[in-house]
Each structure stands twice: as structure tokens, then as C-alpha cells.
Design a protein around this motif. Structure first.
Motif, mmCIF file in Angstrom:
data_model
loop_
_atom_site.group_PDB
_atom_site.id
_atom_site.type_symbol
_atom_site.label_atom_id
_atom_site.label_comp_id
_atom_site.label_asym_id
_atom_site.label_seq_id
_atom_site.Cartn_x
_atom_site.Cartn_y
_atom_site.Cartn_z
ATOM 1 N N GLU A 101 -12.802 3.086 -9.698
ATOM 2 C CA GLU A 101 -12.189 4.380 -9.968
ATOM 3 C C GLU A 101 -10.664 4.279 -9.960
ATOM 4 O OE1 GLU A 101 -12.365 8.993 -8.326
ATOM 5 O OE2 GLU A 101 -13.715 7.456 -7.511
ATOM 6 N N VAL A 102 -10.143 3.421 -9.069
ATOM 7 C CA VAL A 102 -8.689 3.222 -9.006
ATOM 8 C C VAL A 102 -8.177 2.653 -10.325
ATOM 9 C CG1 VAL A 102 -6.839 1.905 -7.919
ATOM 10 C CG2 VAL A 102 -8.623 2.914 -6.514
ATOM 11 N N ARG A 103 -8.869 1.611 -10.801
ATOM 12 C CA ARG A 103 -8.437 0.986 -12.057
ATOM 13 C C ARG A 103 -8.451 2.010 -13.200
ATOM 14 N NH1 ARG A 103 -11.506 -3.796 -10.363
ATOM 15 N NH2 ARG A 103 -10.036 -5.481 -9.905
ATOM 16 N N ALA A 104 -9.510 2.801 -13.259
ATOM 17 C CA ALA A 104 -9.614 3.806 -14.319
ATOM 18 C C ALA A 104 -8.462 4.804 -14.237
ATOM 19 C CB ALA A 104 -10.967 4.514 -14.227
ATOM 20 N N GLN A 105 -8.136 5.248 -13.012
ATOM 21 C CA GLN A 105 -7.051 6.211 -12.829
ATOM 22 C C GLN A 105 -5.702 5.602 -13.198
ATOM 23 O OE1 GLN A 105 -7.055 9.380 -12.053
ATOM 24 N NE2 GLN A 105 -9.251 9.638 -11.625
ATOM 25 N N SER A 133 -2.500 -1.119 1.259
ATOM 26 C CA SER A 133 -2.501 -1.279 2.717
ATOM 27 C C SER A 133 -1.106 -1.566 3.258
ATOM 28 C CB SER A 133 -3.467 -2.399 3.119
ATOM 29 O OG SER A 133 -3.154 -3.591 2.423
ATOM 30 N N GLU A 134 -0.277 -2.289 2.497
ATOM 31 C CA GLU A 134 1.080 -2.610 2.982
ATOM 32 C C GLU A 134 1.902 -1.346 3.161
ATOM 33 O OE1 GLU A 134 5.029 -5.224 1.684
ATOM 34 O OE2 GLU A 134 3.265 -5.180 0.395
ATOM 35 N N ALA A 135 1.840 -0.441 2.172
ATOM 36 C CA ALA A 135 2.607 0.804 2.268
ATOM 37 C C ALA A 135 2.099 1.670 3.416
ATOM 38 C CB ALA A 135 2.522 1.564 0.949
ATOM 39 N N ILE A 136 0.784 1.695 3.618
ATOM 40 C CA ILE A 136 0.222 2.489 4.709
ATOM 41 C C ILE A 136 0.711 1.986 6.067
ATOM 42 C CG2 ILE A 136 -1.954 2.931 5.946
ATOM 43 C CD1 ILE A 136 -3.303 3.314 3.300
ATOM 44 N N SER A 137 0.831 0.660 6.187
ATOM 45 C CA SER A 137 1.231 0.080 7.476
ATOM 46 C C SER A 137 2.594 0.577 7.933
ATOM 47 C CB SER A 137 1.247 -1.455 7.384
ATOM 48 O OG SER A 137 2.298 -1.903 6.544
ATOM 49 N N TYR A 138 3.449 0.974 6.969
ATOM 50 C CA TYR A 138 4.774 1.485 7.338
ATOM 51 C C TYR A 138 4.674 2.742 8.208
ATOM 52 C CZ TYR A 138 7.149 -1.515 3.907
ATOM 53 O OH TYR A 138 7.645 -2.582 3.219
ATOM 54 N N PHE A 139 3.594 3.508 8.006
ATOM 55 C CA PHE A 139 3.478 4.802 8.679
ATOM 56 C C PHE A 139 2.842 4.695 10.063
ATOM 57 C CE2 PHE A 139 4.094 5.902 4.311
ATOM 58 C CZ PHE A 139 4.752 7.126 4.328
ATOM 59 N N PHE A 140 2.415 3.512 10.417
ATOM 60 C CA PHE A 140 1.808 3.341 11.730
ATOM 61 C C PHE A 140 2.829 2.729 12.672
ATOM 62 C CE2 PHE A 140 -1.810 3.879 9.051
ATOM 63 C CZ PHE A 140 -2.721 4.543 9.836
ATOM 64 N N PRO A 141 3.140 3.378 13.787
ATOM 65 C CA PRO A 141 4.207 2.919 14.682
ATOM 66 C C PRO A 141 3.791 1.725 15.525
ATOM 67 C CG PRO A 141 3.177 4.871 15.598
ATOM 68 C CD PRO A 141 2.522 4.630 14.257
ATOM 69 N N VAL A 185 -6.878 8.252 6.470
ATOM 70 C CA VAL A 185 -6.921 7.130 5.539
ATOM 71 C C VAL A 185 -8.349 6.983 5.019
ATOM 72 C CG1 VAL A 185 -6.468 4.680 5.205
ATOM 73 C CG2 VAL A 185 -5.098 5.962 6.845
ATOM 74 N N GLN A 186 -8.482 6.969 3.710
ATOM 75 C CA GLN A 186 -9.807 6.852 3.091
ATOM 76 C C GLN A 186 -9.743 5.792 1.988
ATOM 77 O OE1 GLN A 186 -11.147 10.456 1.297
ATOM 78 N NE2 GLN A 186 -12.977 9.534 0.380
ATOM 79 N N GLU A 187 -10.625 4.793 2.068
ATOM 80 C CA GLU A 187 -10.616 3.750 1.055
ATOM 81 C C GLU A 187 -11.098 4.305 -0.288
ATOM 82 O OE1 GLU A 187 -12.389 -0.750 0.246
ATOM 83 O OE2 GLU A 187 -12.622 0.203 2.213
ATOM 84 N N TYR A 188 -10.380 3.930 -1.341
ATOM 85 C CA TYR A 188 -10.675 4.393 -2.696
ATOM 86 C C TYR A 188 -11.479 3.311 -3.422
ATOM 87 C CZ TYR A 188 -9.370 7.647 -6.486
ATOM 88 O OH TYR A 188 -9.368 8.599 -7.463
ATOM 89 N N GLN A 189 -12.517 3.702 -4.172
ATOM 90 C CA GLN A 189 -13.331 2.741 -4.910
ATOM 91 C C GLN A 189 -12.471 2.026 -5.956
ATOM 92 O OE1 GLN A 189 -16.463 1.819 -4.358
ATOM 93 N NE2 GLN A 189 -16.531 3.224 -2.589
ATOM 94 N N ASN A 235 -6.522 -9.198 -4.616
ATOM 95 C CA ASN A 235 -7.698 -8.550 -4.014
ATOM 96 C C ASN A 235 -7.277 -7.436 -3.062
ATOM 97 O OD1 ASN A 235 -10.453 -8.208 -3.735
ATOM 98 N ND2 ASN A 235 -10.582 -9.582 -1.961
ATOM 99 N N ASP A 236 -6.206 -6.725 -3.441
ATOM 100 C CA ASP A 236 -5.671 -5.651 -2.604
ATOM 101 C C ASP A 236 -6.615 -4.455 -2.621
ATOM 102 O OD1 ASP A 236 -3.990 -4.362 -0.936
ATOM 103 O OD2 ASP A 236 -2.274 -4.292 -2.306
ATOM 104 N N LYS A 237 -6.572 -3.658 -1.575
ATOM 105 C CA LYS A 237 -7.363 -2.436 -1.505
ATOM 106 C C LYS A 237 -6.453 -1.227 -1.646
ATOM 107 C CE LYS A 237 -11.189 -4.184 1.294
ATOM 108 N NZ LYS A 237 -12.006 -3.989 2.523
#
Length: 623
Positions: A91-95, A207-215, A84-88, A138-140
Motif C-alpha cells: 500500500e505504501v508503494r502504491a501511495q 523508522s529513522e525519522a520516528i526514532s528522533y521523536f523518542f527521547p 505508531v502503526q506499521e503501514y503495509q 528493506n526499510d519499513k
């Protein structure tokens, strides 16, 4: 010199955690490393093992947490690694803006077919929603990578495992075997925090979608100490529960007849007995008494002729070491009268409030006739000092002559009571208590009344009332009460009988007592309710541990509707009884401790198995 020290100190602080760990453990890693590593096109041989590191290269746009949970519980030698790597944010908005523009252009070309239009619109909606979350919540956003590492003892076994994993992981995305990059994928699996195949597998997500993958669910129940419950069907590991660390030791077991419910109860009884706890069992089918007697326990049989009896009008003794107010009895005599009125309603379900008030005064007179009042010290009384049903019957009978108006109000009840005083049930209820339960194992056998649910219900209540007083007036040593076929006491006309079990569970917990209720009928168990609550549901809710064994589909639906339980497709397949599969499904169900749940297969140890299935005497068993 001081300046040099400060600079060196800052340099140390700037080192990353990974660099520190790697530097400190090089020698350890060298020792742990295998003697050889050989790379092939699609796998890596590590010592004697064959490994393959698969990548999820594309994820389904809609993820189901239950499906993700299922793949994280694969029992084979499979490990799942997530980077897991936080995205700036900029850059996210631009993409995202770039993605929206590209997909709009895709939709506006003359070559766009219907599928292209739908896919492009979905991409636009997804990107727009993510932009909103960034702006207002203010989601990441993170870059997310998943690697699945397999280990097998041969290439053929590895290929077979790969097929299984790809099939199961197809529920959440596309799995790829990175040919010619096998060693890079293998190194990415190692605990060095170096993802060498990051360009092949990533997903931009919140972060919500990522949490699904953590048991965060726990697919194992394994305490260092406690009771062996059986085998985890998903992982194959032993299930051990230390019930002394739970909120309470209460348990609920449900399953149709012949599906392993009694086997599970017997395993629990014997295991808890070996821990030094006193075991008291209500046994409507006569399954446990023989073994109890063989183990030196008390086998109390209730029969129409020549059996055992508990006088319903007995009063409890109070342990001298415990103050009366600490027992939560309140006034012993008045509490007993209140309980007796419930038992008499079970005998005579059409009793009115007026009849109940009159009957309570008759009961008080019966005790007064023996010199017992609310100030009497019951410790000085023996079983022959208490009144019996005969005494109560005679008091009402006397008013035929002395107070005819009062008698006419009680005449129907008096006629009903006669059956229990001089009729066919007299030896069950009328007379002094003739049992000795000063034992670590006590079984109340009600088998002879198995075809008479009403009498069973009255006996149940009388035994439970007597047992509750025994526990509350005791010394708080560990004890367990097992109530098999507990739905028997669930009388819709007299819900207070079922309410008494609910009362027991709330009160006896503080007396170091656990209560296990078991039933083969969900609907019957949940049938006793009043304007306040459904007492069957309340009992299940009070039970921290619950075992659901296979049942009919109708029963399972009723369970889901009444209790709000939700089961996955795989769990429903475990719980719904299939035609001709009863023997295969026996002892396999869903086990809960609080909010945790697993698939459990009940298993007995060697001694318990010989006692239960082979019906051997403990004296004939050699290990």
C-alpha cells in the motif's frame, strides 16, 4: 471435551494485549477515574484540573533531533503521546507512486507558479527516496501520530501554557487544538491505546525519522542514593549522582573565576566527607583551609617563612596487609628517582638528557649516603632517615674539587638548586617533612605563592607525588583528591608534570580513589602535550563527570575545537558569559555523566551554605 479445551485455549491466545489489560483493570480504572469529566469546546475539565490535548497536524519536512529533544524537556505539566502503526509495504508503494504522478501533473499545468513547482519537486524527491529505501534497504514505513496533553489548575493558566507549547512545538510542525473534538483527543491521551483522532494527525515516515521523536537521551539524573549535585534547570528536579556506580569517580570542572567553581567544589568536598571518604585538597587560593580546620581537619600552609614542608626525597611506607607487588610501585626507590627528575625539570626547564642521567646518579648517591638502597624496607624508616635537598646539593658541590669535568656539566643546575636549598624557597623544599596529615580532611594551602606560578607548579607536583604514594601504600579505603586551579601544573616545557595527573587517574582508581581537577582556563589546561598525547585532554576524557560553567566565547570555541564537544544554541547561551550577568549566571552550567548531560544549577544545603557563604563556625550553626 479435550477439543473444547483446546479451542478455548487458542481463543485466549488470540486476545490482544490491550484487551487483556483493559479487562483486568476495569475496576482499577473506575477507582482511579475522577469524580466528573466535563467537555468544553476546546478543553476538558477533569475533576479540579483543566486539560487540553493538542495535535501535530503537519510536520516540517526536515527535522532536527536537537529541536525535538528541547520540546520533550518542557518542564511544565506537559505529556507527549505517540502512536505508531506499521503501514503495509504494498500500500505504501502504491501511495508513493500515486504521489509522484500527482505532483508531476501539478508541475506540468499552466497554472503552476514557482512555489508550486518547488513544492511539487520536493514531494517527488521525498517519495522517490522513500521508494529506494523500501527497495534496497528493506526499510519499513509507519503511520505516526503525536498528541500533546496539557494540564493546568485554571482556564487562564491552560491558555497560557497552550501558547507556550505551540510556540516551542512550532520548531517541528503545526500544532492544532481540535475544537469540538476535545473529548476524543482527551481519550486518545489515556493509556488505553485508542487513538480517536487518528484522521486528524498522522505522518507517513520511516523508522529513522520516528526514532528522533523518542527521547533516548536522559534529561534527568536521579539516583536513589548518592550525592546531591544541584537542581536540573530544565525540569526543576534535584540532581543526585551515585558515583560509585560509574566507571570511575573522577571529575573535571571548568569555569572562569567567580562563576561558582569553588562553591561547587566545596559542596562536593563536604558531601563526600559526610559519606566517610578521606578528602585531600590542593588549594592554590587559600579558600578551604579555614573550614577544614573548623571541621577538625588538617590545614597545611606552605609559606616562605615558618610554614609546612614535604621533603621531596621522602619514600613511602607500604601497608603490611598489602603485598609490595600489589601496590604497583615496582621498585620504590627507582620510581621515586624518576618522579624527582620531573620535579627538577620544573625547577630547571633547560635540563638536557645528559644532565638528567648525571643527576639520577647523584640522587642514588644521596640515598646511599643514608644507607638506603632499592632493597631497604621503608616501613622501618622515619622522616629524619631520608636525605634532603641539602644532601644532594652538597654531593654536587663536592665534585667542584673531586671531578671538575662532571661538575661543569651540572654547574647551571647546581646554581639553580641553591635557591631551593639556602635561598628564598629553602623552607618550602629543603629539610625533613614537618606535617601531620593523619586526618580525614587535609587541605594544602598554597595561597602565599599565588603570584609565583613556577613555585606553585613545583609544590603541586611535590604534593601530588607525596599524595599518590600515600594512597597507593594505604588500605584502599575510599578517598578523594581535589586539585583546584589544575592548569598551574600544565607546563608546556615539562608535559610530564601534567602526565603525572593522568597517571594518577589511571592508577588510583583501583585504590578506591576519585580525582577532581578544576581550572579557570581551558587553553592553559590543554597546553601540556608531547608527541604522544595532549595530557589535559586525556585528563578530561578520563573524567566521567564534567561540569562546564560559564566562560568567554573564545574559551568555549577552544573547548569545542580541542575536545570535539558540540553544544546547542540554548546550551551555548548558558555557557557563554554575558556582560553584566556574571552574578545571575554563577553556578549554572552543563553537567555530564558519561554521555548524558543536563543543565545544572549548583545549590548548597543549609549547613554548607552557612559554612561557605556566611563563613560561620560549625559550632555556631543550629538547625
Amino acid at each position: 471435551m479435550n477439543w473444547l479445551k483446546q479451542r478455548f485455549s487458542r481463543k485466549q491466545q488470540e486476545e490482544t494485549f490491550e484487551e487483556t489489560v483493559r479487562g483486568m483493570n476495569k475496576s482499577l480504572l473506575t477507582v482511579l477515574a475522577p469524580d466528573n469529566i466535563t467537555e468544553y469546546d476546546s478543553y476538558v475539565r477533569v475533576g479540579a484540573n483543566y486539560t487540553r490535548s493538542l495535535l501535530i497536524v503537519d510536520y516540517d519536512p526536515v527535522q532536527d533531533q536537537n529541536k525535538i529533544q528541547q520540546v520533550t524537556e518542557i518542564p511544565e505539566n506537559v505529556s507527549i503521546i505517540n502512536y505508531v502503526q506499521e503501514y503495509q509495504t504494498g500500500e505504501v508503494r502504491a501511495q508513493l507512486v500515486k504521489s509522484i504522478k500527482q505532483n508531476r501533473m501539478k508541475m506540468n499545468t499552466r497554472f503552476a507558479d514557482e512555489n508550486t513547482m518547488i513544492d511539487a519537486q520536493g514531494q517527488i524527491d521525498s517519495a522517490s527516496e522513500m521508494l529506494k529505501n523500501l527497495a534496497y534497504r528493506n526499510d519499513k514505513i509507519f503511520l505516526f501520530h503525536t498528541i500533546i496533553h496539557l494540564v493546568a489548575s485554571s482556564v487562564s493558566e491552560l491558555d497560557q501554557l497552550t501558547t507556550t507549547v505551540k510556540s516551542k512545538f512550532s520548531k517541528i510542525g503545526i500544532v492544532h487544538n481540535p475544537t469540538d473534538r476535545a473529548i476524543d483527543a482527551f481519550r486518545s491521551f489515556l493509556p488505553l491505546n485508542e487513538n480517536k483522532v487518528d484522521e486528524l494527525t498522522y505522518k507517513m515516515t520511516n523508522s529513522e525519522a520516528i526514532s528522533y521523536f523518542f527521547p533516548f537521551h536522559e534529561n534527568e539524573m536521579f539516583s536513589q542514593t548518592g550525592l546531591i549535585k544541584g537542581r536540573n534547570m530544565t525540569t526543576g528536579n534535584v540532581v543526585i549522582v551515585d558515583d560509585t556506580t560509574l566507571l570511575n569517580r573522577h571529575e573535571f570542572v571548568i569555569g572562569i573565576s567567580g562563576i561558582g567553581k569553588s562553591t561547587y567544589l566545596f559542596a562536593n568536598m563536604t558531601n563526600k566527607h559526610m559519606l566517610g571518604r578521606k578528602i585531600i585538597t590542593i588549594d592554590p587560593k587559600g579558600e578551604f583551609g579555614r573550614v577544614y580546620a573548623d571541621l577538625g581537619g588538617a590545614w597545611v600552609k606552605f609559606q616562605l617563612k615558618g610554614g609546612n614542608r614535604i621533603n621531596p626525597l621522602d619514600l613511602p611506607k607500604v601497608n603490611d596487609k598489602i603485598k609490595l607487588e600489589e601496590t604497583e610501585f615496582g621498585n620504590i626507590l627507582l620510581t621515586k628517582i624518576s618522579n624527582l627528575l620531573v620535579m627538577f625539570r620544573l625547577m630547571y626547564s633547560s635540563m638536557t638528557d645528559l644532565q638528567e642521567e648525571i643527576l639520577s646518579s647523584y640522587i642514588q648517591k644521596a640515598y646511599a649516603g643514608k644507607g638506603i638502597s632499592d632493597s631497604t624496607n621503608t616501613n622501618n624508616l622515619t622522616v629524619t632517615d631520608f636525605p634532603t635537598l641539602q644532601d644532594l646539593y652538597d654531593l654536587i658541590e663536592r665534585d667542584k674539587e673531586e671531578d671538575l669535568y662532571l661538575y661543569e656539566s651540572m654547574q647551571d643546575f647546581h646554581t639553580t638548586l641553591k635557591t631551593y636549598v639556602t635561598g628564598m624557597y629553602s623552607e618550602l623544599f629543603n629539610g625533613y617533612t614537618n606535617i601531620n596529615i593523619d586526618n580525614e580532611l587535609v587541605c594544602y594551602d598554597l595561597k602565599e605563592m599565588s603570584n609565583n606560578e613556577k613555585i606553585q607548579r613545583i609544590l603541586f607536583y611535590n604534593i601530588l607525588s607525596h599524595t599518590t604514594y600515600e594512597i597507593m601504600s594505604g588500605d584502599r579505603r575510599p578517598s578523594e583528591i581535589f586539585i583546584d586551579e589544575a592548569h598551574v601544573i600544565a607546563d608546556p616545557k615539562v608535559p610530564k608534570a601534567m602526565e603525572f595527573i593522568y597517571f594518577m587517574m589511571k592508577v588510583l582508581r583501583s585504590f578506591n580513589c576519585g580525582i577532581t581537577t578544576a581550572s579557570q582556563s581551558v587553553e592553559d589546561f590543554l597546553s601540556a602535550r608531547d608527541e604522544n598525547r595532549n595530557y589535559g585532554k586525556a585528563i578530561i576524557t578520563q573524567s566521567i563527570q564534567r561540569l562546564y560553567l560559564p566562560m568567554s566565547e573564545e574559551e568555549l570555541k577552544y573547548l569545542e575545537e580541542e575536545l570535539g564537544n558540540t553544544f546547542s544554541k540554548g546550551e551555548r547561551e548558558t555557557l557563554i558569559l554575558k556582560d553584566g550577568k556574571k552574578k545571575e549566571q554563577a553556578g549554572k552550567g552543563i553537567f555530564y555523566t558519561g554521555s548524558k548531560k543536563i543543565k545544572l544549577e549548583v545549590q548548597l544545603n543549609e549547613v554548607t551554605e552557612m559554612l561557605w557563604f556566611d563563613q560561620k563556625s560549625i559550632n555556631d550553626i543550629t538547625i
